[in-house]
Every structure is written in structure tokens, then in C-alpha cells.
Design an enzyme around this catalytic site. Structure first.
Site, PDB file in Angstrom:
ATOM      1  N   GLY A  15       0.838  -1.200   0.000  1.00  0.00           N
ATOM      2  CA  GLY A  15       0.000   0.000   0.000  1.00  0.00           C
ATOM      3  C   GLY A  15       0.870   1.246   0.000  1.00  0.00           C
ATOM      4  O   GLY A  15       0.671   2.159   0.794  1.00  0.00           O
ATOM      5  N   GLY A  16       1.821   1.272  -0.938  1.00  0.00           N
ATOM      6  CA  GLY A  16       2.758   2.409  -0.977  1.00  0.00           C
ATOM      7  C   GLY A  16       2.351   3.481  -1.975  1.00  0.00           C
ATOM      8  O   GLY A  16       3.136   4.377  -2.275  1.00  0.00           O
ATOM      9  N   SER A  18      -0.389   5.479  -1.680  1.00  0.00           N
ATOM     10  CA  SER A  18      -1.339   6.448  -1.125  1.00  0.00           C
ATOM     11  C   SER A  18      -1.021   6.703   0.351  1.00  0.00           C
ATOM     12  O   SER A  18      -0.408   5.852   1.018  1.00  0.00           O
ATOM     13  CB  SER A  18      -2.754   5.867  -1.264  1.00  0.00           C
ATOM     14  OG  SER A  18      -3.731   6.722  -0.707  1.00  0.00           O
ATOM     15  N   ILE A  20      -0.228   7.101   4.104  1.00  0.00           N
ATOM     16  CA  ILE A  20       0.920   6.828   4.985  1.00  0.00           C
ATOM     17  C   ILE A  20       1.995   6.032   4.244  1.00  0.00           C
ATOM     18  O   ILE A  20       3.198   6.300   4.385  1.00  0.00           O
ATOM     19  CB  ILE A  20       0.442   6.057   6.245  1.00  0.00           C
ATOM     20  CG1 ILE A  20      -0.463   6.958   7.096  1.00  0.00           C
ATOM     21  CG2 ILE A  20       1.632   5.545   7.060  1.00  0.00           C
ATOM     22  CD1 ILE A  20      -1.210   6.230   8.225  1.00  0.00           C
ATOM     23  N   GLY A  21       1.573   5.048   3.427  1.00  0.00           N
ATOM     24  CA  GLY A  21       2.537   4.227   2.689  1.00  0.00           C
ATOM     25  C   GLY A  21       3.350   5.059   1.711  1.00  0.00           C
ATOM     26  O   GLY A  21       4.579   4.908   1.605  1.00  0.00           O
ATOM     27  N   SER A 139      -3.395   0.506  14.524  1.00  0.00           N
ATOM     28  CA  SER A 139      -4.202   1.729  14.693  1.00  0.00           C
ATOM     29  C   SER A 139      -4.567   1.822  16.156  1.00  0.00           C
ATOM     30  O   SER A 139      -4.703   0.782  16.832  1.00  0.00           O
ATOM     31  CB  SER A 139      -5.488   1.623  13.873  1.00  0.00           C
ATOM     32  OG  SER A 139      -6.398   2.632  14.278  1.00  0.00           O
ATOM     33  N   TYR A 152     -13.028  -3.400  11.853  1.00  0.00           N
ATOM     34  CA  TYR A 152     -11.732  -2.733  11.638  1.00  0.00           C
ATOM     35  C   TYR A 152     -10.858  -2.872  12.877  1.00  0.00           C
ATOM     36  O   TYR A 152      -9.696  -3.284  12.808  1.00  0.00           O
ATOM     37  CB  TYR A 152     -11.977  -1.257  11.302  1.00  0.00           C
ATOM     38  CG  TYR A 152     -10.722  -0.446  11.080  1.00  0.00           C
ATOM     39  CD1 TYR A 152      -9.962  -0.622   9.934  1.00  0.00           C
ATOM     40  CD2 TYR A 152     -10.298   0.507  12.012  1.00  0.00           C
ATOM     41  CE1 TYR A 152      -8.808   0.136   9.716  1.00  0.00           C
ATOM     42  CE2 TYR A 152      -9.151   1.256  11.805  1.00  0.00           C
ATOM     43  CZ  TYR A 152      -8.409   1.075  10.658  1.00  0.00           C
ATOM     44  OH  TYR A 152      -7.272   1.811  10.446  1.00  0.00           O
TER      45      TYR A 152
END
Ligand code: NAD
Length: 251
Positions: A15-16, A18, A20-21, A139, A152
């Protein structure tokens, strides 16, 4: 001597493309790493790779599909033949009251946030050696009771525990596993929570009021936290959770 904290290292960020990634990929490149980023959307992946320059290799891989993780492992083996840093970051969040949670919503979050994280580590581990660092993105939702986040939060609590268990399991191989737990951070995930525009604006206002620092975090602030856990600066930190939330879960 290089002052870059990841000079010569190879880092994988799921997930790089978008949020934080992406910010972490940028930080890692600035710190001298070669970075492999994954994501589902080929367009944003290519855009991220273009922005970040030639130290970045982008690969489309859906983390909930084991065959995609196998393809990622094969591609990294072929091009780099090792991984020094693995940031398990890909994740989705849908905030839904328990009465409205469907099997589809449940499966999507569990398959991406937990199953994806688990098999990413399992399948990339053979490429990691002594001195390697794994950082899992959890989280604060996995720490405290936040309404409408039952699925979640459960996936994130599972990820926190996974990090501690694997820390114990991998310590003899010289691989450290740690957790970053962000509070609310201004990324596109907030637009994907399933809220209407009005609900989203109210949610953001409410959150800002609740955070002791009276603001949400920037993705770059989480990237710096990840950098600490990824680099040798945290060489004696193991199985730890670093909370970056403006005090929301702590004060
Ligand atoms: P984002 O929506 O900007 O990024 C999510 C990333 O995950 C994207 O790069 C996307 O491509 C990737 N992704 C989603 N599903 C995927 C799949 N099936 N396969 C591969 N990649 C997939 O959001 P973000 O805020 O940057 O989220 C990153 C991580 O941070 C998530 O794990 C999220 O739970 C966690 N987090 C975010 C916040 C926040 O407030 N933004 C707070 C705590 C934790």
C-alpha cells in the site's frame, strides 16, 4: 560516512501508492533505500513511482490474494534478492455499526488487514536476514473502544498481537518486529470510510476536538515514526508499539 538512515537498504511497503505508505516510501527514498511499493490501483502506483524516482519499483499486488503475494515475493527475489525492511501497511477501513455489518464488509477488512498482513510476512520472510526489521501498521482503534469500528478494530488488535508473537518467534533469526499505531491521519482513507460528505465533515470536526493536540496527523509524521522502527536507531526496540496519535489514546 552516510547520514542516511537506510543507506543501501531494500524496503518493501505494501500500500505504498497512497497516504501513509506513500509518505513512508518518500521518506525511505530520502534516507537512501531502494523501495518496492505495492497497491491495487495501477494508475496511482505508476504516478507514485514517477513522483518518487528510480529508487522505487512499483508492483500491482492485491494483498488479500495469496497468488499476488507469491508474485511479489518472486519479483523482489529476482530484482533485489533480499529485503531489509518490510512495512506491512496496506489496509482498509469501513466504519459501520454492528447491525449493518455484512459478511462482505467483514471479509473485505479481515482479508486485507489481517490475512493480507499475515501472508505478506510469511511469504516475504525467506528474503529477510539477520538485522531485518518488520513494522506493522495497526491503529489506536485496536487499543481503545471506538464505536462503529468493530471489524476494523478487531483486525488491528489482531495485527498488534501478531507483531508481538512474531517478535518472539523471529528474535533468534535477528529479525525485529514492531508496531506503529497511528491516530487519525489526514489520508484518503478518511474519504473511503463510507460516510457522506456531511457525515465526513462532522466526523473530522469531532475527531479534531477529541485529539489533545486539536488536529489530525500528517502522513509524514507517521512516516518518521516508521523510519525510527525500520532503522537501526531502534536496534533495541522489539515487540513494541509506538503510538502516534496526538495524545488521543493516552491522555
Ligand atoms: P489510504 O487509503 O491512503 O492507503 C491505503 C493503502 O492500502 C493504499 O495504498 C492502498 O493501495 C492499499 N490497499 C488497500 N487495499 C489493498 C489491497 N487489497 N491490496 C494491496 N493494497 C491495498 O489510507 P492510509 O490512511 O494511508 O492507510 C494506511 C494504513 O494506515 C492502513 O492499514 C490503515 O488502517 C492505517 N491507519 C490509518 C489511519 C488514518 O487515520 N489514516 C489511522 C490508523 C491506522
Amino acid at each position: 560516512m552516510s547520514t542516511q538512515k537506510l543507506a543501501g537498504k531494500v524496503a518493501v511497503i505494501t500500500g505504498g501508492n497512497s497516504g501513509i505508505g506513500l509518505a513512508t516510501a518518500q521518506e525511505f527514498v530520502q534516507q537512501g533505500a531502494r523501495v518496492i511499493i505495492t497497491g491495487r490501483d495501477p494508475e496511482t502506483l505508476q504516478e507514485a513511482a514517477r513522483q518518487l524516482g528510480e529508487a522505487v519499483f512499483a508492483l500491482r499486488a492485491d494483498t488479500s490474494r495469496l497468488e499476488d503475494i507469491d508474485a511479489l515475493a518472486a519479483a523482489v527475489r529476482e530484482r533485489f534478492n533480499r529485503i531489509d525492511v518490510l512495512f506491512v501497511n496496506a489496509g482498509v477501513g469501513k466504519f459501520v455499526p454492528i447491525d449493518a455489518v455484512t459478511e462482505e464488509i467483514f471479509d473485505e477488512m479481515v482479508n486485507i488487514n489481517l490475512k493480507g498482513a499475515y501472508f505478506t510476512i510469511q511469504k516475504l520472510l525467506p528474503l529477510m536476514e539477520h538485522g531485518g526489521s518488520i513494522v506493522l501498521n495497526a491503529s489506536i482503534a485496536g487499543l481503545i473502544g471506538m464505536p462503529n469500528t468493530s471489524v476494523y478494530s478487531a483486525t488491528k488488535a489482531a495485527v498488534r498481537n501478531l507483531a508481538r508473537t512474531l517478535s518472539a518467534e523471529l528474535v533468534e533469526r535477528g529479525i525485529r518486529v514492531n508496531i506503529v499505531s497511528p491516530g487519525p491521519v489526514d489520508t484518503p482513507i478518511l474519504d473511503r470510510l463510507g460516510f457522506s460528505a456531511v457525515q465526513l465533515a462532522e466526523f473530522k470536526d469531532e475527531i479534531r476536538q477529541k485529539v489533545p493536540m486539536k488536529r489530525v496527523g500528517a502522513p509524514q509524521e507517521i512516516a518518521k515514526t516508521v523510519l525510527f522502527l525500520a532503522s537501526d536507531d531502534s536496534s533495541f526496540v522489539l515487540g513494541a508499539e509506538l503510538v502516534a496519535d496526538g495524545g488521543l489514546s493516552q491522555l
